[in-house]
Every structure is written in C-alpha cells, then in structure tokens.
Scaffold this motif. Sequence first.
Motif, PDB file in Angstrom:
ATOM      1  N   ALA A 154      39.980  43.795  40.338  1.00 49.03           N
ATOM      2  CA  ALA A 154      39.418  44.835  39.468  1.00 49.03           C
ATOM      3  C   ALA A 154      39.630  46.226  40.046  1.00 49.03           C
ATOM      4  CB  ALA A 154      37.928  44.573  39.245  1.00 49.03           C
ATOM      5  N   VAL A 193      39.228  41.349  34.900  1.00 50.73           N
ATOM      6  CA  VAL A 193      38.992  42.698  35.433  1.00 50.73           C
ATOM      7  C   VAL A 193      37.890  43.396  34.643  1.00 50.73           C
ATOM      8  CG1 VAL A 193      40.022  44.996  35.646  1.00 50.73           C
ATOM      9  CG2 VAL A 193      41.280  42.983  36.437  1.00 50.73           C
ATOM     10  N   GLN A 194      37.951  43.295  33.320  1.00 49.69           N
ATOM     11  CA  GLN A 194      36.923  43.916  32.483  1.00 49.69           C
ATOM     12  C   GLN A 194      35.553  43.313  32.768  1.00 49.69           C
ATOM     13  OE1 GLN A 194      37.212  46.521  30.575  1.00 49.69           O
ATOM     14  NE2 GLN A 194      35.072  46.497  29.920  1.00 49.69           N
ATOM     15  N   ALA A 196      34.579  41.938  35.538  1.00 47.06           N
ATOM     16  CA  ALA A 196      34.153  42.379  36.867  1.00 47.06           C
ATOM     17  C   ALA A 196      33.542  43.780  36.813  1.00 47.06           C
ATOM     18  CB  ALA A 196      35.333  42.363  37.836  1.00 47.06           C
ATOM     19  N   ARG A 197      34.150  44.668  36.045  1.00 46.20           N
ATOM     20  CA  ARG A 197      33.644  46.041  35.939  1.00 46.20           C
ATOM     21  C   ARG A 197      32.294  46.062  35.219  1.00 46.20           C
ATOM     22  NH1 ARG A 197      39.485  48.820  34.416  1.00 46.20           N
ATOM     23  NH2 ARG A 197      40.225  48.991  36.573  1.00 46.20           N
ATOM     24  N   VAL A 202      32.806  45.959  41.013  1.00 51.72           N
ATOM     25  CA  VAL A 202      33.688  47.022  41.499  1.00 51.72           C
ATOM     26  C   VAL A 202      32.833  48.152  42.069  1.00 51.72           C
ATOM     27  CG1 VAL A 202      35.458  48.679  40.879  1.00 51.72           C
ATOM     28  CG2 VAL A 202      35.387  46.460  39.753  1.00 51.72           C
TER      29      VAL A 202
END
Length: 202
Positions: A154, A193-194, A196-197, A202
């Motif tokens: 991420a 990744v999305q 995780a954010r 992150v």
Amino acid sequence: MKVALVEDHALIRTGLRLLLESANHSVEAEFDRAEDALAWFSKPERNADLLILDLNLADMSGLEALPKLRDRTKVLVLSMHEEAEYIAEAFARGASGYLPKRAVDRDLLDAVAAIARGERYLHPLLAPRLAEHMGLPNPEALSERERTVVGLLAQGYNLSQAAEKLGISVKTAATYKARALDKLGLQSQPELVQWAREHGLV
C-alpha cells in the motif's frame, strides 16, 4: 489545507488549531454549534476543504448535521463515541473519516492527510469494531507478517522490494499477499491496497 472546527469545548478547539497550524494547515473558522457552521458554509465566500466535527453538540447532534454539511466540505468526525453503530452511521451520512478523541496528535494529521488525498480514513483501533458490526473482513484476521506485506504494498513497494525489505524471498512475500487476498475476499492488488488504506495499515 483549509480547515474549520465544530467542537463545543474551547480547550479542545485551541489544541486542534495549534496542532493543525503547526503542520501548515489553516484554520478558517471555529464553532461550538452546528447551526453556526451551517450558516458560515452557506455563504459563497466562506469555504474550507475540511470540517472537523464533534458529535456531541448543544444545538444538534453531529450526525444530524452531517448530511447538511457533506455537500459543502469533507467531514472528519472527532468523537468520544467508539461504538460501531456511531462509526457506521457517520460514514453512511457522508463522513470522510472517523477519529476517536483518545487518538494522538499524529493520528489527526494522518487523517487530514488521507482525506486530502481523496481517501476515507478510519482509525486503526476502530476498524475491527466496524468490520465485525458490518460483517466485513477484520484486519485482525491477518497475521502480523501478512499485515506487514500488505502495508508495504500500500506504500508503493512492489513484491520484490517488500521481500528485500523484510529479508524474505519474493515467493514467500507472494504467499503472504495471496493469503491476505483470500482472507479478505479480495481479487486484486489494487483492491488490497485500497483496503489497507481504508483500514489504517498505511
């Protein structure tokens, strides 16, 4: 970033203003009532990129004010309420982020930065509660190593770079990534990744 504050405790407003200004944000207005904030935002010449909103206000609940404010600015809820019901309702009514009042200074600045990037922010301490409430994958379901790999991805690392940073093989890093995708019910790295954010990795 231009910020406005709605908080009925003057001491907390002062602390927020000093912290934000120390990070080069501009506090455009401060209010102790939601109605005053609504009146301010109704004037075309008045604007802010972000409103930090308490939920417990004298004139109306922050949750009641949220739908009236979300079309005028992004809203970060800062509240003592950590129950999943409050968090879910705030996001349903248009909040861009939710931060508990017991959070530290760095958390507030991280939340502001995330929202400035167009992301939604939820403090990591609250993510498991909301996930359980909504029947969503819980960040705590991931192992420590899986969380670390996902967090690095991420941040923009590729698998090879993440593996090198952790001192593991690319194959092992790929295995951690695959396990995380499977546990979370996701299909691709962009989704990972999305996620995780949104869950504070992150």
